[in-house]
Design a protein around this motif. Structure first.
Motif, PDB file in Angstrom:
ATOM      1  N   LEU A  19      15.540  33.375 -54.842  1.00 60.37           N
ATOM      2  CA  LEU A  19      16.928  32.972 -54.607  1.00 60.37           C
ATOM      3  C   LEU A  19      17.330  33.046 -53.142  1.00 60.37           C
ATOM      4  O   LEU A  19      18.346  32.462 -52.745  1.00 60.37           O
ATOM      5  N   THR A  20      16.559  33.763 -52.315  1.00 64.31           N
ATOM      6  CA  THR A  20      16.903  33.892 -50.901  1.00 64.31           C
ATOM      7  C   THR A  20      16.169  32.882 -50.019  1.00 64.31           C
ATOM      8  O   THR A  20      16.408  32.838 -48.815  1.00 64.31           O
ATOM      9  N   VAL A  21      15.283  32.078 -50.596  1.00 60.88           N
ATOM     10  CA  VAL A  21      14.571  31.064 -49.816  1.00 60.88           C
ATOM     11  C   VAL A  21      15.569  30.003 -49.343  1.00 60.88           C
ATOM     12  O   VAL A  21      16.334  29.459 -50.135  1.00 60.88           O
ATOM     13  N   GLY A  22      15.562  29.725 -48.058  1.00 61.63           N
ATOM     14  CA  GLY A  22      16.487  28.757 -47.493  1.00 61.63           C
ATOM     15  C   GLY A  22      17.807  29.353 -47.049  1.00 61.63           C
ATOM     16  O   GLY A  22      18.629  28.649 -46.451  1.00 61.63           O
ATOM     17  N   SER A  23      18.022  30.632 -47.320  1.00 63.55           N
ATOM     18  CA  SER A  23      19.261  31.291 -46.913  1.00 63.55           C
ATOM     19  C   SER A  23      19.081  31.936 -45.537  1.00 63.55           C
ATOM     20  O   SER A  23      18.021  31.831 -44.914  1.00 63.55           O
ATOM     21  N   SER A  24      20.121  32.634 -45.083  1.00 60.77           N
ATOM     22  CA  SER A  24      20.033  33.313 -43.795  1.00 60.77           C
ATOM     23  C   SER A  24      19.042  34.466 -43.817  1.00 60.77           C
ATOM     24  O   SER A  24      18.610  34.942 -42.771  1.00 60.77           O
ATOM     25  N   ALA A  25      18.668  34.928 -45.030  1.00 60.27           N
ATOM     26  CA  ALA A  25      17.708  36.023 -45.155  1.00 60.27           C
ATOM     27  C   ALA A  25      16.267  35.538 -45.216  1.00 60.27           C
ATOM     28  O   ALA A  25      15.345  36.350 -45.312  1.00 60.27           O
ATOM     29  N   ASP A  26      16.065  34.226 -45.151  1.00 56.24           N
ATOM     30  CA  ASP A  26      14.717  33.674 -45.229  1.00 56.24           C
ATOM     31  C   ASP A  26      13.942  34.004 -43.954  1.00 56.24           C
ATOM     32  O   ASP A  26      14.494  33.979 -42.853  1.00 56.24           O
ATOM     33  N   SER A  27      12.661  34.297 -44.104  1.00 56.67           N
ATOM     34  CA  SER A  27      11.835  34.659 -42.950  1.00 56.67           C
ATOM     35  C   SER A  27      10.369  34.599 -43.339  1.00 56.67           C
ATOM     36  O   SER A  27      10.023  34.410 -44.508  1.00 56.67           O
ATOM     37  N   GLN A  28       9.515  34.802 -42.349  1.00 51.97           N
ATOM     38  CA  GLN A  28       8.084  34.850 -42.600  1.00 51.97           C
ATOM     39  C   GLN A  28       7.743  36.017 -43.529  1.00 51.97           C
ATOM     40  O   GLN A  28       6.902  35.900 -44.420  1.00 51.97           O
ATOM     41  N   ASN A  29       8.411  37.152 -43.328  1.00 55.29           N
ATOM     42  CA  ASN A  29       8.168  38.319 -44.182  1.00 55.29           C
ATOM     43  C   ASN A  29       8.535  38.026 -45.633  1.00 55.29           C
ATOM     44  O   ASN A  29       7.841  38.466 -46.559  1.00 55.29           O
ATOM     45  N   LEU A  30       9.618  37.293 -45.824  1.00 55.45           N
ATOM     46  CA  LEU A  30      10.022  36.939 -47.182  1.00 55.45           C
ATOM     47  C   LEU A  30       8.967  36.047 -47.846  1.00 55.45           C
ATOM     48  O   LEU A  30       8.610  36.270 -49.014  1.00 55.45           O
ATOM     49  N   ARG A  31       8.458  35.065 -47.118  1.00 56.35           N
ATOM     50  CA  ARG A  31       7.460  34.172 -47.696  1.00 56.35           C
ATOM     51  C   ARG A  31       6.187  34.940 -48.065  1.00 56.35           C
ATOM     52  O   ARG A  31       5.567  34.676 -49.105  1.00 56.35           O
ATOM     53  N   GLU A  32       5.803  35.904 -47.237  1.00 55.16           N
ATOM     54  CA  GLU A  32       4.623  36.712 -47.541  1.00 55.16           C
ATOM     55  C   GLU A  32       4.880  37.613 -48.748  1.00 55.16           C
ATOM     56  O   GLU A  32       3.999  37.799 -49.591  1.00 55.16           O
ATOM     57  N   GLU A  33       6.099  38.152 -48.826  1.00 54.77           N
ATOM     58  CA  GLU A  33       6.446  38.992 -49.976  1.00 54.77           C
ATOM     59  C   GLU A  33       6.481  38.167 -51.259  1.00 54.77           C
ATOM     60  O   GLU A  33       6.073  38.642 -52.332  1.00 54.77           O
ATOM     61  N   LEU A  34       6.957  36.940 -51.167  1.00 56.14           N
ATOM     62  CA  LEU A  34       6.936  36.035 -52.316  1.00 56.14           C
ATOM     63  C   LEU A  34       5.510  35.803 -52.797  1.00 56.14           C
ATOM     64  O   LEU A  34       5.232  35.835 -54.005  1.00 56.14           O
ATOM     65  N   GLN A  35       4.616  35.559 -51.860  1.00 54.87           N
ATOM     66  CA  GLN A  35       3.221  35.313 -52.211  1.00 54.87           C
ATOM     67  C   GLN A  35       2.612  36.533 -52.904  1.00 54.87           C
ATOM     68  O   GLN A  35       1.961  36.419 -53.952  1.00 54.87           O
ATOM     69  N   ASN A  36       2.834  37.709 -52.335  1.00 51.43           N
ATOM     70  CA  ASN A  36       2.267  38.936 -52.910  1.00 51.43           C
ATOM     71  C   ASN A  36       2.838  39.226 -54.291  1.00 51.43           C
ATOM     72  O   ASN A  36       2.109  39.625 -55.213  1.00 51.43           O
ATOM     73  N   THR A  37       4.143  38.997 -54.450  1.00 46.99           N
ATOM     74  CA  THR A  37       4.796  39.314 -55.723  1.00 46.99           C
ATOM     75  C   THR A  37       4.353  38.373 -56.831  1.00 46.99           C
ATOM     76  O   THR A  37       4.092  38.793 -57.955  1.00 46.99           O
ATOM     77  N   ARG A  38       4.257  37.085 -56.532  1.00 52.99           N
ATOM     78  CA  ARG A  38       3.846  36.145 -57.571  1.00 52.99           C
ATOM     79  C   ARG A  38       2.382  36.355 -57.957  1.00 52.99           C
ATOM     80  O   ARG A  38       2.005  36.193 -59.125  1.00 52.99           O
ATOM     81  N   GLN A  39       1.534  36.718 -56.988  1.00 53.82           N
ATOM     82  CA  GLN A  39       0.139  36.989 -57.303  1.00 53.82           C
ATOM     83  C   GLN A  39       0.003  38.260 -58.142  1.00 53.82           C
ATOM     84  O   GLN A  39      -0.832  38.332 -59.039  1.00 53.82           O
ATOM     85  N   LYS A  40       0.849  39.240 -57.852  1.00 56.17           N
ATOM     86  CA  LYS A  40       0.868  40.444 -58.676  1.00 56.17           C
ATOM     87  C   LYS A  40       1.298  40.106 -60.096  1.00 56.17           C
ATOM     88  O   LYS A  40       0.705  40.591 -61.077  1.00 56.17           O
ATOM     89  N   ALA A  41       2.323  39.278 -60.239  1.00 52.42           N
ATOM     90  CA  ALA A  41       2.794  38.873 -61.563  1.00 52.42           C
ATOM     91  C   ALA A  41       1.719  38.118 -62.328  1.00 52.42           C
ATOM     92  O   ALA A  41       1.531  38.330 -63.535  1.00 52.42           O
ATOM     93  N   GLN A  42       0.998  37.242 -61.639  1.00 52.49           N
ATOM     94  CA  GLN A  42      -0.058  36.494 -62.309  1.00 52.49           C
ATOM     95  C   GLN A  42      -1.201  37.404 -62.751  1.00 52.49           C
ATOM     96  O   GLN A  42      -1.778  37.211 -63.824  1.00 52.49           O
ATOM     97  N   GLY A  43      -1.526  38.395 -61.932  1.00 55.49           N
ATOM     98  CA  GLY A  43      -2.560  39.347 -62.322  1.00 55.49           C
ATOM     99  C   GLY A  43      -2.171  40.142 -63.560  1.00 55.49           C
ATOM    100  O   GLY A  43      -2.989  40.341 -64.474  1.00 55.49           O
ATOM    101  N   LEU A  44      -0.915  40.563 -63.608  1.00 51.39           N
ATOM    102  CA  LEU A  44      -0.420  41.275 -64.792  1.00 51.39           C
ATOM    103  C   LEU A  44      -0.391  40.352 -66.003  1.00 51.39           C
ATOM    104  O   LEU A  44      -0.671  40.789 -67.126  1.00 51.39           O
ATOM    105  N   ALA A  45      -0.065  39.086 -65.786  1.00 47.69           N
ATOM    106  CA  ALA A  45      -0.027  38.127 -66.895  1.00 47.69           C
ATOM    107  C   ALA A  45      -1.420  37.930 -67.486  1.00 47.69           C
ATOM    108  O   ALA A  45      -1.582  37.879 -68.713  1.00 47.69           O
ATOM    109  N   VAL A  46      -2.424  37.837 -66.637  1.00 44.80           N
ATOM    110  CA  VAL A  46      -3.794  37.670 -67.122  1.00 44.80           C
ATOM    111  C   VAL A  46      -4.228  38.887 -67.939  1.00 44.80           C
ATOM    112  O   VAL A  46      -4.820  38.751 -69.018  1.00 44.80           O
ATOM    113  N   ALA A  47      -3.912  40.076 -67.437  1.00 45.82           N
ATOM    114  CA  ALA A  47      -4.286  41.299 -68.152  1.00 45.82           C
ATOM    115  C   ALA A  47      -3.549  41.417 -69.483  1.00 45.82           C
ATOM    116  O   ALA A  47      -4.129  41.805 -70.506  1.00 45.82           O
TER     117      ALA A  47
END
Length: 228
Positions: free
Chosen positions: A25-53
């Motif tokens: 929800l913060t993508v494209g807002s004033s809080a958007d940043s490189q750190n946010l994009r990296e955190e998005l990547q890490n979080t979705r990959q974590k979610a996918q790993g949990l989904a597989v398990a």
């Protein structure tokens, strides 16, 4: 043990998806940043790993023909909840892809003249931005691939374990947990302040009045502009 393990995995998956939803929800807002994009990547990959398990554990249990009727009903409820989690994750991944493409972090800028120190400074800055831009482009491509993987996972689930959602019954009536929590709070003597927090009625009324006045002012300004 299998039931508790599946519940723990599903709970962790729920938390990861909720965190991912909040970040998207913060993508494209004033809080958007490189750190946010990296955190998005890490979080979705974590979610996918949990989904597989979670899928592997639930599939193994539900395909056991010796499973009792009551236990099967419980695991089917977990399966339906897990299926809903995957659908929510896919929707948020699609939203992240659309927002990431619509609001790129780095747009290349080139000056008309390159001279002296300014040219060297610009070259170093451009190189850094080029590296960050490469990460952004690669992440969006990877996200497209991961969306397809989640879709395949949902389709594979439906083929391996046939659990129609309309056949799964809830263990309690809708809202029972909320009523139980409220009853427990009253029984324990826990008092809830009436006018605190962001849902204060007085603040809500003031905000509503302010919004109405602001809309009226905007409408008046538009009318004046049209008449002038």
């Amino acid at each position: 043990m299998a039931r508790e393990e599946c519940k723990a995995l599903l709970d962790a998956l729920n938390k990861a998806i909720a965190c991912y939803h909040h970040l998207v929800l913060t993508v494209g807002s004033s809080a958007d940043s490189q750190n946010l994009r990296e955190e998005l990547q890490n979080t979705r990959q974590k979610a996918q790993g949990l989904a597989v398990a979670t899928r592997a554990r639930l599939t193994a249990v539900l395909r056991d023909r010796d499973l009792g009727a009551e236990e099967r009903a419980e695991f089917e409820r977990l399966w339906v909840a897990f299926s809903g989690c995957l659908e929510l994750l896919e929707v948020d991944m699609q939203r992240a892809l659309a927002l990431g493409a619509a609001f790129p972090l780095y747009v290349p800028r080139r000056p008309l003249v390159h001279t002296g120190v300014a040219a060297r400074t610009f070259s170093a800055r451009s190189l850094r931005h080029e590296v960050d831009r490469d990460f952004e482009v690669a992440d969006l491509r990877e996200l497209e691939h991961e969306i397809l993987q989640v879709r395949e996972m949902i389709s594979d689930m439906e083929m391996k374990v046939n659990v129609p959602r309309w056949t799964v019954q809830a263990r309690q009536a809708a809202g029972a947990e909320v009523l139980a929590s409220a009853g427990a709070s009253s029984a324990g003597g826990v008092s809830v302040p009436e006018h605190t927090g962001p849902c204060d009625p007085n603040k809500a009324l003031a905000a509503t009045i302010f919004g109405a006045v602001l809309l009226a002012a905007v409408a008046l300004a538009v009318c004046v502009a049209k008449l002038s």
